[in-house]
Scaffold this active site. Structure first.
Site, PDB file in Angstrom:
ATOM      1  N   GLN A   1       5.996  -2.816 -11.925  1.00  0.00           N
ATOM      2  CA  GLN A   1       7.059  -2.869 -12.785  1.00  0.00           C
ATOM      3  C   GLN A   1       7.150  -4.222 -13.397  1.00  0.00           C
ATOM      4  O   GLN A   1       8.119  -4.395 -14.160  1.00  0.00           O
ATOM      5  CB  GLN A   1       8.264  -2.334 -12.241  1.00  0.00           C
TER       6      GLN A   1
ATOM      7  N   SER B   1      -0.521  -0.526 -12.204  1.00  0.00           N
ATOM      8  CA  SER B   1      -1.119   0.831 -12.564  1.00  0.00           C
ATOM      9  C   SER B   1      -1.051   0.999 -14.141  1.00  0.00           C
ATOM     10  O   SER B   1      -0.344  -0.064 -14.745  1.00  0.00           O
ATOM     11  CB  SER B   1       0.116   1.661 -12.115  1.00  0.00           C
ATOM     12  N   GLY B   2      -2.180   1.550 -14.733  1.00  0.00           N
ATOM     13  CA  GLY B   2      -2.290   1.576 -16.092  1.00  0.00           C
ATOM     14  C   GLY B   2      -1.262   2.304 -16.718  1.00  0.00           C
ATOM     15  O   GLY B   2      -0.669   1.743 -18.023  1.00  0.00           O
TER      16      GLY B   2
ATOM     17  N   CYS C   1      15.280  13.084  -7.649  1.00  0.00           N
ATOM     18  CA  CYS C   1      15.489  14.500  -8.045  1.00  0.00           C
ATOM     19  C   CYS C   1      14.249  15.248  -8.182  1.00  0.00           C
ATOM     20  O   CYS C   1      13.922  16.133  -9.084  1.00  0.00           O
ATOM     21  CB  CYS C   1      16.273  14.444  -9.173  1.00  0.00           C
TER      22      CYS C   1
HETATM   23  N1  PLP Z   1       5.230   1.105  -7.446  1.00  0.00           N
HETATM   24  C1  PLP Z   1       5.980   1.228  -8.403  1.00  0.00           C
HETATM   25  C2  PLP Z   1       7.046   0.201  -8.342  1.00  0.00           C
HETATM   26  C3  PLP Z   1       6.255   2.171  -9.377  1.00  0.00           C
HETATM   27  O1  PLP Z   1       7.146   2.321 -10.153  1.00  0.00           O
HETATM   28  C4  PLP Z   1       5.288   3.453  -9.143  1.00  0.00           C
HETATM   29  C5  PLP Z   1       5.333   4.567 -10.347  1.00  0.00           C
HETATM   30  O2  PLP Z   1       6.334   5.005 -10.506  1.00  0.00           O
HETATM   31  C6  PLP Z   1       4.011   3.189  -8.326  1.00  0.00           C
HETATM   32  C7  PLP Z   1       4.191   2.047  -7.436  1.00  0.00           C
HETATM   33  C8  PLP Z   1       2.953   4.327  -8.135  1.00  0.00           C
HETATM   34  O3  PLP Z   1       1.954   4.049  -9.226  1.00  0.00           O
HETATM   35  P1  PLP Z   1       0.961   5.259  -9.577  1.00  0.00           P
HETATM   36  O4  PLP Z   1       1.828   6.171 -10.179  1.00  0.00           O
HETATM   37  O5  PLP Z   1       0.065   4.614 -10.566  1.00  0.00           O
HETATM   38  O6  PLP Z   1       0.506   5.734  -8.293  1.00  0.00           O
END
Ligand code: PLP
Length: 378
Positions: free
Chosen positions: A179, A199-200, A324
Site C-alpha cells: 500500500q 503487488s502489481g 466481509c
Molecule cells: N499486503 C497488503 C497490505 C495488501 O493490501 C494486499 C492486497 O490486498 C496484499 C498484501 C496481498 O497482495 P496480493 O493480492 O498481490 O497477493
C-alpha cells in the site's frame, strides 16, 4: 450516472500504457525466456528491462528483484525464508494490523511450528510504539515483519527506524510495501530492510504479478523450486505481466509521484466535505501520517454493509473495511486493534487513485449525505 470507483486499496484499473506494453507478449512474442534461440532470448531481454525499472523504483540492485505471483506469495516466501534459515530462533515480532497474508503465516507458525509470535499493539490512531518493539526483542527473535502502510487506515509505519533497530540486533526485517508503493518514495538501502514485497494490481498493472525484493547475500530458500529467477522462484516467467509491472514502475518513476499531490488534494477535499456535511462521524487512523489516497471513516447509526450496498446502488464503489468475505461480516481486526468504536461508528474505507476527478468527489459527497440521512431516519 457513470460508476465512481473509490476502492483502489483493493485493486486498481490497469493503465492503458501498461496494457499496450503487455499486448505483444500475449500475442506475437510468446517465446519462452529460457529458450536459447532469439525468439525466447528477446523476451528475456525485456524481462531484464522490467527488472531494472523495479530495481530503480526501490533503489535496489537488479539481482535483488524476484518476480512472484503477487504480494501474498512474496510475503510468505520472505517469512518462510527467514524462519527456515534460522531454525534455532523461534520468535517473531509483527503487528496487530498486518495484511492477512502475514497474519495467516504467523498463525500457522504459532500454532503448528511452536513459534512465539509477538503482535505489537497499536494506539487509537493505529500507531505502533518503537519502545514496545525494542522491549519485545529477545535472543530468540529471527524476524521482524512490519508493513510500510496499512491497507485499511492508510497509516505509514516508521520503517527506517525499525530497520535501524533490526540491523543493530542482527535480526531479519521484512516489510509489506503493497500500500506504500507509488505513494511514498522507497529506498531499500536507506530503510535497511532485508526483504520487501509489493503487488502489481495496486499500481495499475494486472492481478497475479508481484515482487519480492531480497537483499544481496541474504541466505535464500525458495518457496517454489526451479531454475528461474536465479533459482529463487521456479516456474516459467509470467512474461506479459512482468512487462506490465515493469511499465507500471516506469510510469511511477516518470511522474506519478506528482500525481499523488492531486490525489491528496482530492482526498483532503473529500474528507473536509464529509466533515462539513455529515454530523457524527469519526476519521480512523493517523491523519498526520497517512498515504495520500486513503480515508477510513465511521458514521454513527449507519450500518457499513448496508451503506456500501446503497452506494453500490448508485454505482459508487467503496469498501466496508470489514473482513466481509463470510456470510457474517466480522468487525475489522485493524480497527478493533485501534480500539475503535466500530459498533456505533460503522466504518467504510474510501481509497482514491489518479483517475478520480473533483466532479466524482462532489457527486459522491452528495449521494453519501443523502444515503446517511435516509439510513439514520429509519
Ligand atoms: N499486503 C497488503 C497490505 C495488501 O493490501 C494486499 C492486497 O490486498 C496484499 C498484501 C496481498 O497482495 P496480493 O493480492 O498481490 O497477493
Amino acid at each position: 450516472m457513470d460508476s465512481i470507483y473509490l476502492d483502489n486499496n483493493a485493486t486498481t484499473r490497469t493503465d492503458d500504457e501498461v496494457l499496450n506494453a503487455m499486448m505483444p507478449y500475449l500475442k506475437e512474442q510468446y517465446g519462452n525466456p529460457s529458450s536459447i534461440y532469439s525468439f525466447g532470448a528477446n523476451v528475456k531481454e525485456e524481462i531484464t528491462n522490467a527488472r531494472k525499472n523495479v530495481a530503480r523504483l526501490l533503489n535496489a540492485d537488479v539481482d535483488e528483484i524476484v518476480f512472484t505471483s503477487g504480494a501474498s506469495e512474496s510475503n510468505t516466501t520472505a517469512i518462510m525464508n527467514a524462519v527456515r534459515n534460522n531454525p534455532k530462533k523461534k520468535h517473531i515480532i509483527t503487528t496487530k494490523v498486518e495484511h492477512a497474508s502475514i497474519m495467516e503465516a504467523m498463525k500457522y507458525l504459532g500454532q503448528k511450528e511452536n513459534y512465539k509470535i509477538t503482535y505489537l499493539s497499536v494506539d487509537k490512531q493505529g500507531r505502533i510504539d518503537l519502545e514496545e518493539l525494542k522491549q519485545s526483542i529477545t535472543k530468540d527473535t529471527c524476524l521482524i515483519a512490519v508493513m510500510m502502510a496499512n491497507n485499511e487506515i492508510g497509516n505509514i509505519y516508521p520503517i527506517k527506524e525499525i530497520g535501524e533497530i533490526a540491523k543493530e540486533k542482527n535480526i531479519l526485517f521484512h516489510t509489506d510495501a503493497v500500500q506504500a508503493i507509488g505513494k511514498v518514495k522507497i529506498d531499500v538501502k536507506d530503510l535497511q530492510v532485508d526483504s520487501l514485497s509489493f503487488s502489481g494490481h495496486k499500481i495499475h498493472a494486472p492481478k497475479g504479478i508481484g515482487v519480492l525484493y531480497i537483499k544481496k547475500d541474504t541466505p535464500f530458500i525458495p518457496l517454489i523450486f526451479g531454475h528461474q529467477e536465479k533459482n529463487r522462484r521456479g516456474g516459467t516467467e509470467n512474461v506479459p505481466y512482468i512487462i506490465g509491472l515493469g511499465k507500471a514502475c516506469e510510469l511511477i518513476l516518470k511522474d506519478e509521484y506528482k500525481k499523488n499531490e492531486r490525489i491528496q488534494f482530492l482526498r483532503d477535499k473529500l474528507e473536509n466535505e464529509i466533515k462539513q456535511n455529515i454530523e457524527d462521524i469519526v476519521i480512523y487512523g493517523d491523519t498526520e501520517n497517512r498515504v495520500p489516497n486513503t480515508i477510513s471513516v465511521g458514521f454513527k447509526g449507519a450500518d457499513a454493509i448496508q451503506l456500501m450496498l446503497m452506494l453500490e446502488g448508485q454505482n459508487i464503489y467503496v469498501s466496508t473495511g470489514s473482513a466481509c468475505n463470510s456470510e457474517i461480516a466480522e468487525p475489522s481486526y485493524v480497527l478493533t486493534a485501534c480500539n475503535a468504536d466500530v459498533n456505533n461508528y460503522s466504518p467504510i474505507r474510501i481509497s482514491l487513485n489518479k483517475y478520480n476527478t473533483e466532479k466524482e468527489i462532489e457527486s459522491f459527497v452528495r449521494v453519501l449525505k443523502n444515503v446517511i440521512k435516509n439510513m439514520r431516519r429509519k
